[in-house]
Design a protein around this motif. Sequence first.
Motif, PDB file in Angstrom:
ATOM      1  N   ALA A 129      63.282  57.125  49.311  1.00  0.00           N
ATOM      2  CA  ALA A 129      62.782  55.754  49.310  1.00  0.00           C
ATOM      3  C   ALA A 129      61.374  55.643  49.877  1.00  0.00           C
ATOM      4  CB  ALA A 129      63.733  54.858  50.114  1.00  0.00           C
ATOM      5  N   GLY A 130      60.765  56.763  50.229  1.00  0.00           N
ATOM      6  CA  GLY A 130      59.464  56.727  50.872  1.00  0.00           C
ATOM      7  C   GLY A 130      58.391  56.115  49.973  1.00  0.00           C
ATOM      8  N   ALA A 131      57.580  55.232  50.544  1.00  0.00           N
ATOM      9  CA  ALA A 131      56.518  54.590  49.772  1.00  0.00           C
ATOM     10  C   ALA A 131      55.301  55.491  49.635  1.00  0.00           C
ATOM     11  CB  ALA A 131      56.126  53.278  50.446  1.00  0.00           C
ATOM     12  N   LEU A 132      55.111  56.399  50.572  1.00  0.00           N
ATOM     13  CA  LEU A 132      53.941  57.275  50.555  1.00  0.00           C
ATOM     14  C   LEU A 132      54.282  58.617  49.918  1.00  0.00           C
ATOM     15  CD1 LEU A 132      52.567  56.737  54.172  1.00  0.00           C
ATOM     16  CD2 LEU A 132      51.639  55.798  52.060  1.00  0.00           C
ATOM     17  N   PRO A 133      53.293  59.296  49.341  1.00  0.00           N
ATOM     18  CA  PRO A 133      53.500  60.708  48.983  1.00  0.00           C
ATOM     19  C   PRO A 133      53.908  61.493  50.227  1.00  0.00           C
ATOM     20  CG  PRO A 133      51.437  59.908  48.076  1.00  0.00           C
ATOM     21  CD  PRO A 133      51.932  58.841  49.019  1.00  0.00           C
ATOM     22  N   GLU A 134      54.637  62.571  50.028  1.00  0.00           N
ATOM     23  CA  GLU A 134      55.114  63.302  51.199  1.00  0.00           C
ATOM     24  C   GLU A 134      55.155  64.798  50.972  1.00  0.00           C
ATOM     25  OE1 GLU A 134      59.088  62.121  52.248  1.00  0.00           O
ATOM     26  OE2 GLU A 134      59.986  63.091  50.497  1.00  0.00           O
ATOM     27  N   ILE A 135      55.097  65.514  52.089  1.00  0.00           N
ATOM     28  CA  ILE A 135      55.339  66.949  52.163  1.00  0.00           C
ATOM     29  C   ILE A 135      56.497  67.121  53.132  1.00  0.00           C
ATOM     30  CG2 ILE A 135      54.385  69.207  52.753  1.00  0.00           C
ATOM     31  CD1 ILE A 135      51.585  67.996  52.269  1.00  0.00           C
ATOM     32  N   ALA A 136      57.537  67.817  52.716  1.00  0.00           N
ATOM     33  CA  ALA A 136      58.741  67.930  53.534  1.00  0.00           C
ATOM     34  C   ALA A 136      59.370  69.307  53.365  1.00  0.00           C
ATOM     35  CB  ALA A 136      59.746  66.830  53.149  1.00  0.00           C
ATOM     36  N   GLY A 137      60.371  69.559  54.173  1.00  0.00           N
ATOM     37  CA  GLY A 137      61.125  70.805  54.101  1.00  0.00           C
ATOM     38  C   GLY A 137      62.603  70.500  53.930  1.00  0.00           C
ATOM     39  N   HIS A 138      63.422  71.082  54.807  1.00  0.00           N
ATOM     40  CA  HIS A 138      64.841  70.765  54.975  1.00  0.00           C
ATOM     41  C   HIS A 138      65.758  71.340  53.899  1.00  0.00           C
ATOM     42  CE1 HIS A 138      68.394  68.689  56.353  1.00  0.00           C
ATOM     43  NE2 HIS A 138      68.506  68.006  55.225  1.00  0.00           N
ATOM     44  N   LEU A 139      65.393  71.223  52.620  1.00  0.00           N
ATOM     45  CA  LEU A 139      66.316  71.603  51.547  1.00  0.00           C
ATOM     46  C   LEU A 139      66.222  73.071  51.148  1.00  0.00           C
ATOM     47  CD1 LEU A 139      66.117  68.469  49.210  1.00  0.00           C
ATOM     48  CD2 LEU A 139      67.975  69.124  50.749  1.00  0.00           C
ATOM     49  N   HIS A 140      65.221  73.787  51.618  1.00  0.00           N
ATOM     50  CA  HIS A 140      65.084  75.222  51.324  1.00  0.00           C
ATOM     51  C   HIS A 140      65.125  75.503  49.816  1.00  0.00           C
ATOM     52  CE1 HIS A 140      67.045  76.403  55.496  1.00  0.00           C
ATOM     53  NE2 HIS A 140      66.246  75.333  55.585  1.00  0.00           N
ATOM     54  N   PRO A 141      64.248  74.916  49.016  1.00  0.00           N
ATOM     55  CA  PRO A 141      64.351  75.090  47.566  1.00  0.00           C
ATOM     56  C   PRO A 141      64.211  76.547  47.117  1.00  0.00           C
ATOM     57  CG  PRO A 141      62.249  74.087  48.173  1.00  0.00           C
ATOM     58  CD  PRO A 141      63.097  74.078  49.395  1.00  0.00           C
ATOM     59  N   ALA A 142      65.013  76.879  46.111  1.00  0.00           N
ATOM     60  CA  ALA A 142      64.960  78.193  45.476  1.00  0.00           C
ATOM     61  C   ALA A 142      65.109  77.988  43.971  1.00  0.00           C
ATOM     62  CB  ALA A 142      66.061  79.106  46.001  1.00  0.00           C
ATOM     63  N   ARG A 179      68.074  73.094  40.961  1.00  0.00           N
ATOM     64  CA  ARG A 179      68.906  72.362  40.014  1.00  0.00           C
ATOM     65  C   ARG A 179      70.071  71.651  40.700  1.00  0.00           C
ATOM     66  NH1 ARG A 179      66.093  70.912  35.819  1.00  0.00           N
ATOM     67  NH2 ARG A 179      65.579  72.569  34.334  1.00  0.00           N
ATOM     68  N   ASP A 180      70.206  71.840  42.011  1.00  0.00           N
ATOM     69  CA  ASP A 180      71.290  71.191  42.744  1.00  0.00           C
ATOM     70  C   ASP A 180      71.100  69.677  42.739  1.00  0.00           C
ATOM     71  OD1 ASP A 180      73.567  71.929  44.926  1.00  0.00           O
ATOM     72  OD2 ASP A 180      72.479  70.123  45.556  1.00  0.00           O
ATOM     73  N   ILE A 181      72.202  68.956  42.812  1.00  0.00           N
ATOM     74  CA  ILE A 181      72.171  67.492  42.773  1.00  0.00           C
ATOM     75  C   ILE A 181      71.352  66.893  43.908  1.00  0.00           C
ATOM     76  CG2 ILE A 181      74.292  67.225  44.115  1.00  0.00           C
ATOM     77  CD1 ILE A 181      75.026  64.904  42.230  1.00  0.00           C
ATOM     78  N   ALA A 182      71.189  67.619  45.012  1.00  0.00           N
ATOM     79  CA  ALA A 182      70.438  67.101  46.158  1.00  0.00           C
ATOM     80  C   ALA A 182      68.979  66.821  45.808  1.00  0.00           C
ATOM     81  CB  ALA A 182      70.517  68.084  47.317  1.00  0.00           C
ATOM     82  N   PHE A 183      68.447  67.487  44.807  1.00  0.00           N
ATOM     83  CA  PHE A 183      67.039  67.306  44.444  1.00  0.00           C
ATOM     84  C   PHE A 183      66.814  66.157  43.455  1.00  0.00           C
ATOM     85  CE2 PHE A 183      67.125  71.688  45.952  1.00  0.00           C
ATOM     86  CZ  PHE A 183      65.967  71.760  46.706  1.00  0.00           C
ATOM     87  N   ARG A 184      67.860  65.684  42.816  1.00  0.00           N
ATOM     88  CA  ARG A 184      67.689  64.693  41.744  1.00  0.00           C
ATOM     89  C   ARG A 184      67.033  63.398  42.213  1.00  0.00           C
ATOM     90  NH1 ARG A 184      73.482  65.376  38.542  1.00  0.00           N
ATOM     91  NH2 ARG A 184      73.209  67.604  38.038  1.00  0.00           N
ATOM     92  N   PRO A 185      67.437  62.819  43.346  1.00  0.00           N
ATOM     93  CA  PRO A 185      66.778  61.567  43.756  1.00  0.00           C
ATOM     94  C   PRO A 185      65.305  61.741  44.115  1.00  0.00           C
ATOM     95  CG  PRO A 185      68.827  61.940  44.981  1.00  0.00           C
ATOM     96  CD  PRO A 185      68.510  63.204  44.265  1.00  0.00           C
ATOM     97  N   LEU A 186      64.902  62.962  44.405  1.00  0.00           N
ATOM     98  CA  LEU A 186      63.528  63.214  44.842  1.00  0.00           C
ATOM     99  C   LEU A 186      62.573  63.415  43.674  1.00  0.00           C
ATOM    100  CD1 LEU A 186      64.345  65.805  47.660  1.00  0.00           C
ATOM    101  CD2 LEU A 186      64.056  63.326  47.900  1.00  0.00           C
ATOM    102  N   PHE A 187      63.098  63.851  42.532  1.00  0.00           N
ATOM    103  CA  PHE A 187      62.238  64.231  41.408  1.00  0.00           C
ATOM    104  C   PHE A 187      62.759  63.615  40.108  1.00  0.00           C
ATOM    105  CE2 PHE A 187      61.784  67.796  44.471  1.00  0.00           C
ATOM    106  CZ  PHE A 187      60.420  67.697  44.694  1.00  0.00           C
ATOM    107  N   SER A 188      62.943  62.305  40.130  1.00  0.00           N
ATOM    108  CA  SER A 188      63.486  61.644  38.940  1.00  0.00           C
ATOM    109  C   SER A 188      62.548  61.750  37.745  1.00  0.00           C
ATOM    110  CB  SER A 188      63.771  60.173  39.254  1.00  0.00           C
ATOM    111  OG  SER A 188      62.581  59.514  39.670  1.00  0.00           O
ATOM    112  N   LEU A 189      61.257  61.944  37.985  1.00  0.00           N
ATOM    113  CA  LEU A 189      60.283  62.074  36.901  1.00  0.00           C
ATOM    114  C   LEU A 189      59.894  63.521  36.641  1.00  0.00           C
ATOM    115  CD1 LEU A 189      57.970  59.025  37.710  1.00  0.00           C
ATOM    116  CD2 LEU A 189      59.906  59.150  36.119  1.00  0.00           C
TER     117      LEU A 189
END
Length: 212
Positions: A129-142, A179-189
């Motif tokens: 829901a963040g209004a600003l662009p962001e740089i984050a971690g936490h999910l350990h993408p692979a 491809r995990d569902i956890a990433f879907r809300p972050l990259f809808s486009l």
Amino acid sequence: PDLSGALWLPEERTLVVADLHLEKGSAYAARGVLLPPYDSAATLRLLGAAILRYQPARVIALGDSFHDRGAEARIDESCLASLRACQAGRDWLWISGNHDPMISAAMGGTVAGELELRGVMLRHEPSPAGALPEIAGHLHPAAKVRMRGRALRRRCFAISPSRCVMPAMGAYAGGLNVRDIAFRPLFSLGFCAHLLGDGRLFRIDPRLLLPD
């Protein structure tokens, strides 16, 4: 994006890293899961090499830098010396994470919950829901792809025009498939995966990304 898993912001002379998970090996050993006790040293060597390459004026660690609340007490003197060498002569900011909500002054640097830098929010956990662009971690993408007839799974950056989710730098941190569902809300486009390969980064078309 750097092959080490760090992100270099040249205009800010800032190196950003995520999810070091220092002392994860000793945390597992305390629970009877015996792993080689060299993860903190390996992680700090990787971080130190990136710092040597870029000579940043500032380093920002995006949370879960320490695996648990007891990590500071378990880290050995040689790893502490490596950390001090990384910090010497530059500003150092720890962003607190879910594994390390409290970081003591004994670890050097300063601590914050998040940081806004030129209209970009730097935080541990990405915020859909963040209004600003962001740089984050936490999910350990692979990312998992097929190359030359075989499947290959490596840590990666997940990057869109408004968001970067960084790979974990920690030696034992592991990774969650993009491809995990956890990433879907972050990259809808949509997004691109920048995979940490052997000797170089590979920008992977999202259509080529495989589930686990």
